[in-house]
Design a protein around this motif. Structure first.
Motif, PDB file in Angstrom:
ATOM      1  N   ILE A 199      49.856  82.037  47.412  1.00  0.00           N
ATOM      2  CA  ILE A 199      48.554  81.499  47.001  1.00  0.00           C
ATOM      3  C   ILE A 199      47.673  81.232  48.216  1.00  0.00           C
ATOM      4  O   ILE A 199      46.471  81.526  48.208  1.00  0.00           O
ATOM      5  CB  ILE A 199      48.753  80.209  46.182  1.00  0.00           C
ATOM      6  N   ALA A 200      48.280  80.679  49.272  1.00  0.00           N
ATOM      7  CA  ALA A 200      47.509  80.390  50.484  1.00  0.00           C
ATOM      8  C   ALA A 200      46.980  81.668  51.110  1.00  0.00           C
ATOM      9  O   ALA A 200      45.832  81.719  51.575  1.00  0.00           O
ATOM     10  CB  ALA A 200      48.382  79.632  51.482  1.00  0.00           C
ATOM     11  N   SER A 201      47.780  82.717  51.142  1.00  0.00           N
ATOM     12  CA  SER A 201      47.346  83.985  51.716  1.00  0.00           C
ATOM     13  C   SER A 201      46.209  84.597  50.903  1.00  0.00           C
ATOM     14  O   SER A 201      45.260  85.148  51.464  1.00  0.00           O
ATOM     15  CB  SER A 201      48.526  84.953  51.794  1.00  0.00           C
ATOM     16  N   PHE A 202      46.291  84.486  49.593  1.00  0.00           N
ATOM     17  CA  PHE A 202      45.265  85.080  48.729  1.00  0.00           C
ATOM     18  C   PHE A 202      43.957  84.290  48.810  1.00  0.00           C
ATOM     19  O   PHE A 202      42.870  84.877  48.852  1.00  0.00           O
ATOM     20  CB  PHE A 202      45.766  85.124  47.287  1.00  0.00           C
ATOM     21  N   CYS A 203      44.055  82.965  48.854  1.00  0.00           N
ATOM     22  CA  CYS A 203      42.861  82.104  48.838  1.00  0.00           C
ATOM     23  C   CYS A 203      42.371  81.754  50.229  1.00  0.00           C
ATOM     24  O   CYS A 203      41.399  80.990  50.365  1.00  0.00           O
ATOM     25  CB  CYS A 203      43.146  80.827  48.050  1.00  0.00           C
ATOM     26  N   LYS A 204      43.042  82.258  51.258  1.00  0.00           N
ATOM     27  CA  LYS A 204      42.684  81.969  52.654  1.00  0.00           C
ATOM     28  C   LYS A 204      42.722  80.467  52.918  1.00  0.00           C
ATOM     29  O   LYS A 204      41.803  79.877  53.488  1.00  0.00           O
ATOM     30  CB  LYS A 204      41.299  82.537  52.978  1.00  0.00           C
ATOM     31  N   LEU A 205      43.815  79.842  52.500  1.00  0.00           N
ATOM     32  CA  LEU A 205      44.046  78.430  52.739  1.00  0.00           C
ATOM     33  C   LEU A 205      45.348  78.255  53.505  1.00  0.00           C
ATOM     34  O   LEU A 205      46.124  79.205  53.662  1.00  0.00           O
ATOM     35  CB  LEU A 205      44.125  77.655  51.406  1.00  0.00           C
ATOM     36  N   HIS A 206      45.599  77.054  53.954  1.00  0.00           N
ATOM     37  CA  HIS A 206      46.865  76.756  54.606  1.00  0.00           C
ATOM     38  C   HIS A 206      47.903  76.419  53.537  1.00  0.00           C
ATOM     39  O   HIS A 206      47.577  75.787  52.521  1.00  0.00           O
ATOM     40  CB  HIS A 206      46.703  75.577  55.569  1.00  0.00           C
ATOM     41  N   PRO A 207      49.156  76.833  53.731  1.00  0.00           N
ATOM     42  CA  PRO A 207      50.180  76.505  52.725  1.00  0.00           C
ATOM     43  C   PRO A 207      50.292  75.013  52.447  1.00  0.00           C
ATOM     44  O   PRO A 207      50.601  74.614  51.309  1.00  0.00           O
ATOM     45  CB  PRO A 207      51.468  77.051  53.357  1.00  0.00           C
ATOM     46  N   LEU A 208      50.041  74.176  53.443  1.00  0.00           N
ATOM     47  CA  LEU A 208      50.096  72.734  53.217  1.00  0.00           C
ATOM     48  C   LEU A 208      48.974  72.275  52.298  1.00  0.00           C
ATOM     49  O   LEU A 208      49.148  71.309  51.532  1.00  0.00           O
ATOM     50  CB  LEU A 208      50.027  71.990  54.553  1.00  0.00           C
TER      51      LEU A 208
END
Length: 239
Positions: free
Chosen positions: A26-35
């Motif tokens: 999800i983080a990779s797709f949304c360009k967010l940090h996993p945390l």
């Protein structure tokens, strides 16, 4: 143009609530940090944000989503959207999390020592600091100068290695070219022991000795003339 879905946090909220994707996917797709995704799942972030279905907006196909749910290592690919999201350009100093702000003086000291070619504006972009702070660390007038330890800003997480390399390369291009003066060195053994060098070392000008001989002859005549005059004067005194 950034390859980022519309409303990334809202999309992440929907994916957390409606799919079995991992936080990393999800983080990779949304360009967010996993945390950040984990905080959304724990209810600590994105409270009050309504989830946005990326399938309905045409940003993600159902087949792509099912493929990612079956393979935890699969990276979701964003479908071409009709709406183009411009890449956000950061203005002003870089934002630094509160937990990392205490590391900025150490990072500035490292940059000043290891990359003196960097300008203050470049250090500000990398670390997210101010010119007075950089000047205080350069002049060692910072209030905590005695306790500062040079630390790589990349290791501290204040900037990426790519950003640091780009700033260093830019500073190197703008730096004036230094003219290297040739150093004076001793002549080699072959040069000093060659026939020409030996002949030049032991050669002498024959005109100078001749001149000295002439000068010596002139001086000798003057001396004899003086002696003769003294002798004649003595003979007159005896008479």
């Amino acid at each position: 143009m950034a390859n980022t879905p519309l409303m990334p946090k809202a999309t992440a909220v929907w994916l957390v609530d409606n799919t079995a994707l991992s936080f990393t996917q999800i983080a990779s797709f949304c360009k967010l940090h996993p945390l950040e995704v984990k905080a959304i799942a724990d209810g600590e972030a994105a409270q009050g944000i309504k989830g946005l279905d990326p399938i309905l907006t045409g940003q993600l196909s159902r087949e792509e989503l099912e493929k990612a749910q079956n393979d935890p290592n699969y990276v979701l690919k964003l479908q071409g959207s009709k709406v183009v999201v411009p890449e956000s350009k950061r203005k002003g100093p870089r934002y630094t999390p509160v937990s990392r702000r205490q590391d900025r003086p150490n990072a500035i000291l490292w940059l000043v020592r290891n990359h003196p070619e960097l300008k203050d504006t470049q250090i500000m972009r990398l670390v997210g600091t101010t010119k007075p702070t950089i000047a205080a660390i350069r002049d060692r007038t910072h209030w905590n100068s005695a306790n500062l330890t040079p630390s790589d800003p990349v290791t501290l997480g204040l900037c990426s290695q790519l950003e640091l390399d780009m700033e260093v390369e830019k500073a190197a291009k703008n730096a004036p070219h230094q003219v290297i003066q040739p150093e004076e060195t001793l002549a080699s053994v072959d040069e000093t022991t060659s026939e020409e060098a030996l002949a030049a070392a032991f050669s002498f000008d024959t005109s100078k000795p001749v001149q000295r001989e002439e000068e010596e002859e002139i001086d000798a005549d003057a001396v004899f003339a003086k002696l003769n005059s003294l002798k004649s004067n003595q003979e007159q005194d005896d008479d």
